[in-house]
Design an enzyme around this catalytic site. Structure first.
Site, PDB file in Angstrom:
ATOM      1  N   LYS A 166       0.845  -1.197   0.000  1.00 42.74           N
ATOM      2  CA  LYS A 166       0.000   0.000   0.000  1.00 42.74           C
ATOM      3  C   LYS A 166       0.881   1.248   0.000  1.00 42.74           C
ATOM      4  CE  LYS A 166      -3.980   1.976   2.484  1.00 42.74           C
ATOM      5  NZ  LYS A 166      -4.848   1.854   3.679  1.00 42.74           N
TER       6      LYS A 166
ATOM      7  N   SER B 221      -9.847   1.657   2.650  1.00 42.11           N
ATOM      8  CA  SER B 221      -8.956   2.408   1.809  1.00 42.11           C
ATOM      9  C   SER B 221      -7.898   1.571   1.078  1.00 42.11           C
ATOM     10  CB  SER B 221      -8.251   3.472   2.649  1.00 42.11           C
ATOM     11  OG  SER B 221      -7.390   2.869   3.595  1.00 42.11           O
TER      12      SER B 221
ATOM     13  N   SER C  95     -10.062  -0.627   6.868  1.00 45.76           N
ATOM     14  CA  SER C  95      -9.433  -0.428   5.566  1.00 45.76           C
ATOM     15  C   SER C  95      -8.707  -1.631   4.977  1.00 45.76           C
ATOM     16  CB  SER C  95      -8.462   0.754   5.620  1.00 45.76           C
ATOM     17  OG  SER C  95      -9.188   1.963   5.548  1.00 45.76           O
TER      18      SER C  95
END
Lengths: 474, 495
Positions: free
Chosen positions: B75, B157, B181
């Site tokens: 990420k 997210s 997330s």
């Protein structure tokens, strides 16, 4: 006209003498090239996290204990949020509602009177970086200082004159330097002071509106800034005006204070507990151990030197002005129990060549050398003039005084070695000898002087006069 | 790539597979997966070099790590040394492009651990800007699309990481979870996602959103692969003061333990209105699978669940408002100078240009709740409610070993559907927020697909398992049982 009384409280920031910064492993020392002592954490880079420096906690606790504070078994680091380029994270890590120590006192001496000044709190925080504003309108940021550990020591509003405020600052500095917590260097900013000053009618017990004075980076500026601020507030009140709560900066060149920002412009710092740092927990046993390490503070030492060792106040003050001087004195005293002699030599001889910079101290002789030298002097093995010569010879060397004495042939003549000199002196002055024997006892000094001269000063005067007395009595 | 990571690693270690071939495979899928917009930076060169290095080391007979040769996507919120790291925010770019992203001088601790374990970092994944969002639409570099249906969001997210695993570009990815997330995108993309116990995995180098909630964790094709990665990530880090010193369990062994003797609580609050019937059906089927595997299912109560969303949005935004202050245009990232010498102008212009609408909304909200005069009513009260949420779980865990619930109330929703309604978007995390507030471990494991209709294709449903602190092993044991009943599936174009 109403008479006013000033009320002053001080907030003092002291840099803790740790090797590394408060929340990272960067060196905390002063004097490196700009932005040399930085890492992701003190640069405030995204993702970097703080880790608390344990030795900073120790020093903060030691200072707080010396100030008779209650140490919190649980204290909390909070974020003080504000934007400024020298604050790289956009917040300063400080302590707010739960500081490391609360409620202490510092005793100061003003004009011979002892006064206990209350300490509200001691809290830990990190320093900001430094902004350098260039002539071309550019601003440069040096983050070497960002993250350096500080304690803020907040006094109660219990100081009533600029003299008391300066005495408090001085006494606090003595304590901090003594403990090795701070280097006492005001010029480099390792000790910084803000003063809250207000006036109230004499006899009133409520506090007036205060102004906070900044930029008081010497004892002299502190006293002068407070004086001019008292004068300013007095004229405001006398003119029927009101003092407004604000932050003012002292301008030493023009000797006045000017408004920086009013209460309305004050930041809302939005303090909240820093989620990156768990609450700091100190165990009671650890606090007790730290308490034991604090030891005797300068004021107590000074009192003990006067009361128990019989030293004059001025000498006691000189010996306790720097912790290294007191350590040297006590170490020498441990070897030679002659407080007045040792104290006088330190004050007159040793301190002359000593280098004392902040916490650092360098003496030209060791306690061992000094004690041995003064032992020879006290035993009459050498005289005062010789002692000074030996002292000079061993400064900045590892030489032992006894060796210097032997090498220079200073060993004093005593006992049987004196007999031929004394016999000769009497034989050379028959009329004086007759006068002595006839009862003119004070003529003995004449013979002593002859013997001393003949020995080249090496004879022990006391032994000489005893032997002469015996010989003349024969 | 249907093999699990432990088996792939054995293959690499034995020389049956090469790291280089696995890396080439991953890079090939990443290229084909372009329309998903799941990747912000692909490090083909670095990945190939790392893979070759591993293969050479194997030939020399060196010991290779537990992730030897496994391609992994990271990420973009995680710092990767020398590689652009933007957290999908313009504020962390020089000129607004992902290419001009900030290059950190250091690796996040989890990234160092990956490298040490022999993983090959092939790409940085797209996400909601600074981890703020539940659909990966808040990226400054365009929305991520769900591999199951390109018209839908992958959740967020960590949507890019979930999509990367779902399309089988990489068997593993790193995500971060502040309020769901990792778990929510895992559920919406049909992969396994674990939010570890707060403190289990280091946060050092994770660009902070809500520091008291953030945890880094694995996304994976299957439970055993997730367990392998979790084992690599877990453990104390002296650089993170909130990192735990609790010993790390053998997560892979736990996957073989089964469900027998474990008690599972089912909270009625998580099956209330707003839950899609298709999600409920799949989750109940998952519960049946757990019962069949020998677990006991009982009802539990978590009465403060309904305060979760409000509590979370006060606390997380408060922390974020402070955490994001360092993105000020002064030392790195986007700098917009209003006029020379105007410092407030520099801050205002840089931050207005650097942050998207949702980030600005949350900074304003967080600034407000910490403001003088409002602190007690919002921040301090939210902290008290947080303690009540945690107490709900404590009481429940006195009776059960784990709690099972849906991960998300719905399957993947359509792109744009909730963008104009922040509250509807926030409700996407209603089931994941409580475990975050309580700092507890929670995972999402695929529980099958919804029934396809004329309007909607079959879409993945996630079953969430929440455990007591540091009980990741029990959750993995149960997740393996759910997985046995609902084997991992791959969306059609990527199968």
């Amino acid at each position: 006209m109403v008479q006013y009384e000033p009320v002053i409280g001080l907030e003092i920031h002291a840099q803790l003498r740790t090797r590394t910064k408060l929340f990272c492993a960067c060196p905390a020392e002063y004097g490196a090239e700009p932005n040399e002592h930085v890492c992701p954490t003190c640069l405030g880079l995204p993702g970097a996290l703080p880790v608390l420096n344990q030795s900073a906690v120790e020093l903060a606790v030691r200072a707080a204990l010396a100030l008779e504070c209650q140490i919190a078994e649980r204290s909390v680091f909070a974020r003080k949020n504000y934007f400024y380029p020298d604050s790289p994270k956009g917040y300063q890590i400080s302590q707010y509602t739960e500081p490391i120590a609360l409620g202490g006192a510092l005793t100061i001496d003003v004009e011979g009177q002892a006064r206990r000044i209350g300490i509200t709190r001691v809290h830990m925080e990190e320093d900001a970086g430094k902004s350098v504003h260039g002539a071309a309108g550019d601003s440069l940021i040096d983050l070497n200082r960002a993250g350096v550990p500080l304690i803020e020591i907040v006094s109660e509003p219990e100081l009533y004159s600029s003299t008391e405020a300066a005495a408090y600052m001085k006494a606090l500095r003595d304590v901090l330097v003594y403990l090795g917590v701070n280097d006492g260097n005001l010029e480099q900013g390792s000790l910084r002071c803000d003063a809250n000053v207000s006036l109230r009618p004499v006899g009133s017990t409520t506090l007036g509106t205060r102004a906070e004075l900044k930029n008081l980076n010497s004892f002299r500026f502190l006293a002068r800034a407070i004086e001019v601020e008292i004068a300013r507030q007095t004229s405001v009140l006398d003119g029927g005006g009101q003092v407004v709560q604000e932050t003012r900066s002292y301008d030493p060149e023009r000797n006045l204070t000017r408004s920086l920002r009013s209460k309305e412009d004050a930041h809302d710092y939005r303090y909240f507990p820093d989620p990156d740092l768990p609450p700091l927990r100190l165990d009671a046993a650890w606090i007790s151990a730290e308490r034991a390490r604090v030891g005797e503070l300068p004021r107590a030492k000074r009192q003990r030197y006067e009361a128990e060792l019989g030293l004059p106040a001025a000498t006691a003050a000189t010996l306790t002005a720097h912790p290294a001087t007191a350590r040297l004195f006590e170490a020498a005293l441990a070897r030679l129990d002659q407080p007045v002699l040792v104290a006088n030599w330190i004050v007159t001889e040793v301190l002359r060549g000593a280098e004392l910079h902040g916490i650092d101290a360098r003496f030209t002789v060791s306690a061992e050398q000094l004690a041995e030298l003064l032992g020879l002097l006290a035993d009459g093995r050498i005289n005062g003039a010789q002692a000074k010569e030996v002292f000079a010879a061993m400064e900045n060397t590892a030489r032992q005084p006894g060796d210097v004495v032997a090498e220079r042939g200073m060993q004093r003549l005593s006992g049987e070695a004196l007999r031929p000199l004394c016999v000769a002196a009497i034989a050379d002055s028959p009329s004086q000898a007759a006068a002595y024997r006839a009862g003119k006892r004070n003529i003995l000094g004449y013979f002593v002087g002859r013997v001393m001269k003949a020995s080249g000063g090496a004879a022990d005067a006391k032994a000489v006069s005893e032997l002469l007395e015996a010989l003349l009595a024969e | 790539m249907s093999e699990s990571v432990p088996s792939l690693v054995s293959g690499v270690q034995a020389g049956r597979l090469s790291a280089e071939a696995l890396t080439e495979g991953a890079l090939g899928v990443i290229e084909r997966a372009g329309p998903l917009n799941a990747f912000l930076h692909v490090d083909g060169e670095g990945a190939r070099a790392a893979a070759r290095g591993l293969d050479e080391r194997r030939v020399r007979g060196d010991e290779l790590g537990p992730l030897a040769g496994i391609p992994i996507a990271v990420k973009d919120s995680l710092c990767t040394q020398g590689m652009p790291t933007t957290a999908a925010s313009r504020s962390l770019t020089r000129d607004g492009s992902a290419r001009s992203g900030w290059r950190p001088p250091y690796d996040a601790t989890v990234v160092s651990r990956l490298r040490a374990a022999g993983a090959v970092i092939v790409a940085k994944t797209n996400q909601d800007e600074l981890a703020m969002g539940s659909s990966s639409e808040n990226s400054a570099f365009g929305a991520v699309k769900n591999p199951w249906d390109l018209a839908r969001t992958p959740g967020g997210s960590s949507g890019g990481s979930a999509a990367a695993v779902a399309c089988r570009a990489t068997p593993l990815a790193l995500g971060s979870d502040t309020g769901g997330s990792i778990r929510q995108p895992a559920a919406l993309c049909g992969v396994v996602g674990i939010k570890p116990t707060y403190g289990r995995v280091s946060r050092y180098g994770l660009i902070a959103f809500g520091s008291s909630l953030d945890q880094v964790g694995p996304l994976a094709t299957d439970v055993r692969s997730a367990a392998r990665l979790l084992g690599v990530l877990s453990g104390h880090d002296p650089l993170d003061s909130t990192s735990a010193t609790v010993p790390v369990d053998d997560y892979e062994a736990a996957c073989e333990r089964g469900a027998r003797g474990l008690r599972i609580g089912v909270p009625s609050e998580y099956f209330a209105s707003g839950l899609s019937p298709e999600v409920e059906r799949a989750v109940r089927a998952g519960l049946d699978a757990l019962r069949d595997a020998g677990a006991t299912i009982v009802d539990v109560e978590l009465p403060h669940t309904r305060y979760g969303v409000a509590t979370y949005y006060v606390l997380a935004t408060a922390e974020a408002s402070s955490n994001l202050a360092r993105l000020d245009g002064v030392r790195f990232g986007l700098r917009v100078e209003a006029e020379r010498g105007n410092l407030d102008g520099l801050y205002g212009a840089s931050r207005s240009a650097g942050f998207g609408r949702e980030v600005q909304r949350r900074i304003l909200l967080g600034t407000f709740v910490l403001s003088s005069g409002y602190y007690d009513a919002y921040y301090a009260k939210a902290q008290r409610v947080r303690a009540l949420v945690a107490r709900d779980f404590e009481r429940a865990f006195a009776r059960v070993d784990a709690i099972a619930a849906p991960t998300s109330p719905t399957v993947a929703f359509r792109l744009g559907e909730r963008l104009t309604d922040p509250l509807a978007m926030y409700l996407a995390d209603v089931y994941t927020l409580p475990a975050s507030l309580a700092g507890l471990p929670a995972l999402s494991v695929p529980a099958g697909l919804s029934t396809a209709t004329d309007a909607d294709p079959a879409l993945p449903v996630g079953l969430q398992l929440i455990g007591p602190a540091f009980a990741e092993a029990s959750l993995l044991a149960l997740a393996a049982c759910v997985e046995a009943a609902c084997p991992p599936s791959t969306p059609e174009p990527w199968a």
